[in-house]
Scaffold this motif. Structure first.
Motif, PDB file in Angstrom:
ATOM      1  N   TYR A   9      -1.163  -1.369   3.557  1.00 33.22           N
ATOM      2  CA  TYR A   9       0.053  -0.569   3.670  1.00 33.22           C
ATOM      3  C   TYR A   9       0.588  -0.285   2.278  1.00 33.22           C
ATOM      4  O   TYR A   9       0.922  -1.205   1.533  1.00 33.22           O
ATOM      5  CB  TYR A   9       1.094  -1.320   4.509  1.00 33.22           C
ATOM      6  CG  TYR A   9       2.376  -0.553   4.740  1.00 33.22           C
ATOM      7  CD1 TYR A   9       2.409   0.522   5.614  1.00 33.22           C
ATOM      8  CD2 TYR A   9       3.549  -0.913   4.093  1.00 33.22           C
ATOM      9  CE1 TYR A   9       3.581   1.229   5.839  1.00 33.22           C
ATOM     10  CE2 TYR A   9       4.733  -0.218   4.313  1.00 33.22           C
ATOM     11  CZ  TYR A   9       4.733   0.859   5.188  1.00 33.22           C
ATOM     12  OH  TYR A   9       5.894   1.561   5.412  1.00 33.22           O
ATOM     13  N   ARG A  10       0.637   0.987   1.900  1.00 32.80           N
ATOM     14  CA  ARG A  10       1.203   1.453   0.631  1.00 32.80           C
ATOM     15  C   ARG A  10       0.702   0.674  -0.588  1.00 32.80           C
ATOM     16  O   ARG A  10       1.473   0.322  -1.478  1.00 32.80           O
ATOM     17  CB  ARG A  10       2.716   1.427   0.688  1.00 32.80           C
ATOM     18  CG  ARG A  10       3.253   2.373   1.728  1.00 32.80           C
ATOM     19  CD  ARG A  10       4.708   2.575   1.609  1.00 32.80           C
ATOM     20  NE  ARG A  10       5.098   3.574   2.594  1.00 32.80           N
ATOM     21  CZ  ARG A  10       6.288   4.105   2.657  1.00 32.80           C
ATOM     22  NH1 ARG A  10       7.209   3.754   1.820  1.00 32.80           N
ATOM     23  NH2 ARG A  10       6.547   4.999   3.580  1.00 32.80           N
ATOM     24  N   TRP A  12      -0.707  -2.342  -0.583  1.00 31.32           N
ATOM     25  CA  TRP A  12      -0.640  -3.784  -0.389  1.00 31.32           C
ATOM     26  C   TRP A  12      -1.589  -4.188   0.731  1.00 31.32           C
ATOM     27  O   TRP A  12      -1.712  -3.490   1.731  1.00 31.32           O
ATOM     28  CB  TRP A  12       0.771  -4.216   0.006  1.00 31.32           C
ATOM     29  CG  TRP A  12       1.797  -4.047  -1.062  1.00 31.32           C
ATOM     30  CD1 TRP A  12       2.367  -2.870  -1.469  1.00 31.32           C
ATOM     31  CD2 TRP A  12       2.379  -5.069  -1.865  1.00 31.32           C
ATOM     32  NE1 TRP A  12       3.281  -3.105  -2.457  1.00 31.32           N
ATOM     33  CE2 TRP A  12       3.308  -4.450  -2.722  1.00 31.32           C
ATOM     34  CE3 TRP A  12       2.221  -6.449  -1.930  1.00 31.32           C
ATOM     35  CZ2 TRP A  12       4.070  -5.181  -3.640  1.00 31.32           C
ATOM     36  CZ3 TRP A  12       2.974  -7.165  -2.833  1.00 31.32           C
ATOM     37  CH2 TRP A  12       3.885  -6.531  -3.694  1.00 31.32           C
ATOM     38  N   ASP A  47       5.423   0.064 -10.384  1.00 30.22           N
ATOM     39  CA  ASP A  47       6.020   0.854  -9.310  1.00 30.22           C
ATOM     40  C   ASP A  47       6.812  -0.007  -8.327  1.00 30.22           C
ATOM     41  O   ASP A  47       7.400   0.518  -7.382  1.00 30.22           O
ATOM     42  CB  ASP A  47       4.933   1.611  -8.534  1.00 30.22           C
ATOM     43  CG  ASP A  47       4.288   2.712  -9.359  1.00 30.22           C
ATOM     44  OD1 ASP A  47       4.885   3.138 -10.375  1.00 30.22           O
ATOM     45  OD2 ASP A  47       3.181   3.147  -8.988  1.00 30.22           O
ATOM     46  N   TRP A  48       6.812  -1.311  -8.555  1.00 30.99           N
ATOM     47  CA  TRP A  48       7.407  -2.245  -7.602  1.00 30.99           C
ATOM     48  C   TRP A  48       8.441  -3.142  -8.274  1.00 30.99           C
ATOM     49  O   TRP A  48       8.270  -3.562  -9.409  1.00 30.99           O
ATOM     50  CB  TRP A  48       6.307  -3.108  -6.966  1.00 30.99           C
ATOM     51  CG  TRP A  48       5.272  -2.242  -6.330  1.00 30.99           C
ATOM     52  CD1 TRP A  48       4.115  -1.790  -6.900  1.00 30.99           C
ATOM     53  CD2 TRP A  48       5.329  -1.636  -5.046  1.00 30.99           C
ATOM     54  NE1 TRP A  48       3.451  -0.960  -6.039  1.00 30.99           N
ATOM     55  CE2 TRP A  48       4.162  -0.850  -4.888  1.00 30.99           C
ATOM     56  CE3 TRP A  48       6.235  -1.696  -4.010  1.00 30.99           C
ATOM     57  CZ2 TRP A  48       3.917  -0.129  -3.732  1.00 30.99           C
ATOM     58  CZ3 TRP A  48       5.974  -0.982  -2.851  1.00 30.99           C
ATOM     59  CH2 TRP A  48       4.820  -0.202  -2.722  1.00 30.99           C
ATOM     60  N   ARG A  78       5.998  -4.780   6.432  1.00 26.93           N
ATOM     61  CA  ARG A  78       6.108  -3.384   6.003  1.00 26.93           C
ATOM     62  C   ARG A  78       7.519  -3.068   5.506  1.00 26.93           C
ATOM     63  O   ARG A  78       7.684  -2.347   4.523  1.00 26.93           O
ATOM     64  CB  ARG A  78       5.705  -2.451   7.136  1.00 26.93           C
ATOM     65  CG  ARG A  78       4.207  -2.480   7.397  1.00 26.93           C
ATOM     66  CD  ARG A  78       3.834  -1.614   8.568  1.00 26.93           C
ATOM     67  NE  ARG A  78       2.386  -1.577   8.746  1.00 26.93           N
ATOM     68  CZ  ARG A  78       1.798  -1.016   9.788  1.00 26.93           C
ATOM     69  NH1 ARG A  78       2.528  -0.444  10.736  1.00 26.93           N
ATOM     70  NH2 ARG A  78       0.489  -1.020   9.879  1.00 26.93           N
ATOM     71  N   GLN A  79       8.539  -3.603   6.176  1.00 24.35           N
ATOM     72  CA  GLN A  79       9.916  -3.407   5.708  1.00 24.35           C
ATOM     73  C   GLN A  79      10.118  -4.016   4.328  1.00 24.35           C
ATOM     74  O   GLN A  79      10.785  -3.421   3.473  1.00 24.35           O
ATOM     75  CB  GLN A  79      10.903  -4.040   6.692  1.00 24.35           C
ATOM     76  CG  GLN A  79      11.077  -3.274   7.964  1.00 24.35           C
ATOM     77  CD  GLN A  79      12.036  -3.974   8.921  1.00 24.35           C
ATOM     78  OE1 GLN A  79      12.189  -5.184   8.907  1.00 24.35           O
ATOM     79  NE2 GLN A  79      12.690  -3.191   9.757  1.00 24.35           N
ATOM     80  N   ILE A  81       7.820  -4.495   2.006  1.00 25.23           N
ATOM     81  CA  ILE A  81       7.103  -3.649   1.037  1.00 25.23           C
ATOM     82  C   ILE A  81       7.916  -2.393   0.736  1.00 25.23           C
ATOM     83  O   ILE A  81       8.053  -1.999  -0.434  1.00 25.23           O
ATOM     84  CB  ILE A  81       5.685  -3.326   1.547  1.00 25.23           C
ATOM     85  CG1 ILE A  81       4.826  -4.603   1.490  1.00 25.23           C
ATOM     86  CG2 ILE A  81       5.054  -2.197   0.726  1.00 25.23           C
ATOM     87  CD1 ILE A  81       3.508  -4.501   2.237  1.00 25.23           C
ATOM     88  N   ASP A  82       8.467  -1.768   1.754  1.00 26.10           N
ATOM     89  CA  ASP A  82       9.318  -0.584   1.535  1.00 26.10           C
ATOM     90  C   ASP A  82      10.497  -0.914   0.617  1.00 26.10           C
ATOM     91  O   ASP A  82      10.862  -0.126  -0.241  1.00 26.10           O
ATOM     92  CB  ASP A  82       9.818  -0.017   2.864  1.00 26.10           C
ATOM     93  CG  ASP A  82       8.727   0.628   3.689  1.00 26.10           C
ATOM     94  OD1 ASP A  82       7.646   0.964   3.133  1.00 26.10           O
ATOM     95  OD2 ASP A  82       8.937   0.814   4.908  1.00 26.10           O
ATOM     96  N   ALA A  83      11.072  -2.088   0.798  1.00 28.82           N
ATOM     97  CA  ALA A  83      12.231  -2.500  -0.002  1.00 28.82           C
ATOM     98  C   ALA A  83      11.851  -2.802  -1.454  1.00 28.82           C
ATOM     99  O   ALA A  83      12.695  -2.708  -2.349  1.00 28.82           O
ATOM    100  CB  ALA A  83      12.896  -3.725   0.625  1.00 28.82           C
ATOM    101  N   ARG A  85       9.682  -1.092  -3.268  1.00 30.96           N
ATOM    102  CA  ARG A  85       9.296   0.127  -3.970  1.00 30.96           C
ATOM    103  C   ARG A  85      10.403   0.576  -4.924  1.00 30.96           C
ATOM    104  O   ARG A  85      11.568   0.613  -4.563  1.00 30.96           O
ATOM    105  CB  ARG A  85       9.003   1.230  -2.961  1.00 30.96           C
ATOM    106  CG  ARG A  85       8.533   2.521  -3.556  1.00 30.96           C
ATOM    107  CD  ARG A  85       7.095   2.443  -3.898  1.00 30.96           C
ATOM    108  NE  ARG A  85       6.671   3.745  -4.422  1.00 30.96           N
ATOM    109  CZ  ARG A  85       5.560   3.918  -5.063  1.00 30.96           C
ATOM    110  NH1 ARG A  85       4.742   2.938  -5.244  1.00 30.96           N
ATOM    111  NH2 ARG A  85       5.234   5.101  -5.501  1.00 30.96           N
TER     112      ARG A  85
END
Length: 86
Positions: A9-10, A12, A47-48, A78-79, A81-83, A85
């Motif tokens: 996912y993205r 990861w 990027d993270w 996934r939430q 990982i989104d946080a 970014r």
């Protein structure tokens, strides 16, 4: 026996290990899981916000099935990982 699920996912790699507890008399078995998310090689760590390996678990929440346990923890990974970014 633990069920292992992997997902990308993205950038990861998420690995979830779900295991079931032995059912007691009159009670159904419950499931728990631990997940790790690791940035894949070639993905820019800049990027993270935090590119280190992330670890999460179900925090003692019981689930009626291994499938439900994995689905909940995958959504939470996934939430996270989104946080992370930038």
């Amino acid at each position: 026996m633990a069920q292992i699920v992997q997902d990308i996912y993205r950038g990861w790699e998420i690995t979830i290990r779900c295991s079931g507890a032995i059912a007691r008399a009159g009670q159904p078995a419950s499931y728990t899981a631990i997940a790790s998310a690791e940035l894949l090689p070639g993905v820019n760590p800049e990027d993270w916000v935090d590119s280190r390996m992330q670890v999460m678990n179900t925090s003692g929440r019981p689930f009626a099935s291994g499938k439900a346990c994995v689905a909940a923890l995958l959504a939470e990974a996934r939430q996270l990982i989104d946080a992370l970014r930038r």
